[in-house]
Design an enzyme around this catalytic site. Structure first.
Site, short mmCIF file in Angstrom:
data_model
loop_
_atom_site.label_atom_id
_atom_site.label_comp_id
_atom_site.label_asym_id
_atom_site.label_seq_id
_atom_site.Cartn_x
_atom_site.Cartn_y
_atom_site.Cartn_z
N HIS A 45 0.84 -1.19 0.00
CA HIS A 45 0.00 0.00 0.00
C HIS A 45 0.88 1.24 0.00
O HIS A 45 2.08 1.17 0.21
CB HIS A 45 -0.88 0.02 1.25
N THR A 47 0.56 5.03 1.94
CA THR A 47 -0.19 5.85 2.89
C THR A 47 -0.44 7.22 2.29
O THR A 47 0.48 7.85 1.77
CB THR A 47 0.61 6.01 4.21
N HIS A 119 5.34 6.39 -0.99
CA HIS A 119 6.21 5.21 -1.11
C HIS A 119 5.41 3.94 -0.84
O HIS A 119 4.33 3.99 -0.27
CB HIS A 119 7.38 5.30 -0.13
N THR A 121 6.26 0.41 1.12
CA THR A 121 7.25 -0.28 1.94
C THR A 121 7.46 -1.67 1.35
O THR A 121 6.50 -2.40 1.10
CB THR A 121 6.78 -0.37 3.40
#
Length: 163
Positions: A45, A47, A119, A121
């Site tokens: 995902h 954020t 970004h 992760t």
């Protein structure tokens, strides 16, 4: 909503998810780079909002049509509070910045960091992986573009790592 639910809500989280093809490309990359503790497909995902303040009357967009296209920019290491190295794939995407800023402004959301860096992760504990030494240009073809296909909302979980 029950009073108990209101008092237990600690804030708001808004995120977006990549398409299946983008997730497959990321998994291929993680395998090729031999990244320790790679993230699973279902956890991938980006954020948009991590707000300790609840954002009231917010409705996520859900399925994005057309999808948002993000360009992979670089690998970075973010140091975690647990003193681990998180490997992230930084994204170049004005639409994600714009959406973040819109939600912050319209709904009064907060953000714990001085700058919003879109970004994904790749690993929350990549060991001693040296992101700076990786020639990112070699992996642009593997990643191509990251297609963002869904926006979602959930109550903020301050202990999100345990879930």
């Amino acid at each position: 909503m029950l009073l108990k639910e209101i008092t237990e809500t600690k804030g708001s989280y808004v995120g977006v998810t990549p398409s299946k093809q983008s997730k497959d490309n990321i998994k291929k990359l993680l395998k090729e780079l031999k990244v320790e503790n790679p993230i699973s497909r279902d956890k991938m995902h980006t954020t948009l909002i991590y707000s300790r303040k609840c954002i009231n009357n917010f409705s996520p967009k859900g399925k994005l049509d057309p999808p948002i296209i993000a360009k992979p920019k670089s690998f970075k290491i973010f140091h975690t509070k647990e003193e681990k190295n998180a490997l992230v794939l930084e994204l170049d995407c004005q639409e994600l910045h714009d959406r973040h800023n819109f939600i912050m402004d319209k709904y009064g959301a907060t953000y714990d960091y001085p700058e919003y860096i879109p970004h994904i992760t790749l690993s929350y504990d990549c060991g001693d992986f040296d992101a700076a030494s990786v020639d990112f240009s070699k992996y642009v073809d593997t990643l191509k573009e990251i297609e963002i296909v869904d926006e979602y909302y959930e109550d903020l979980k301050l202990d999100w790592k345990s879930s």
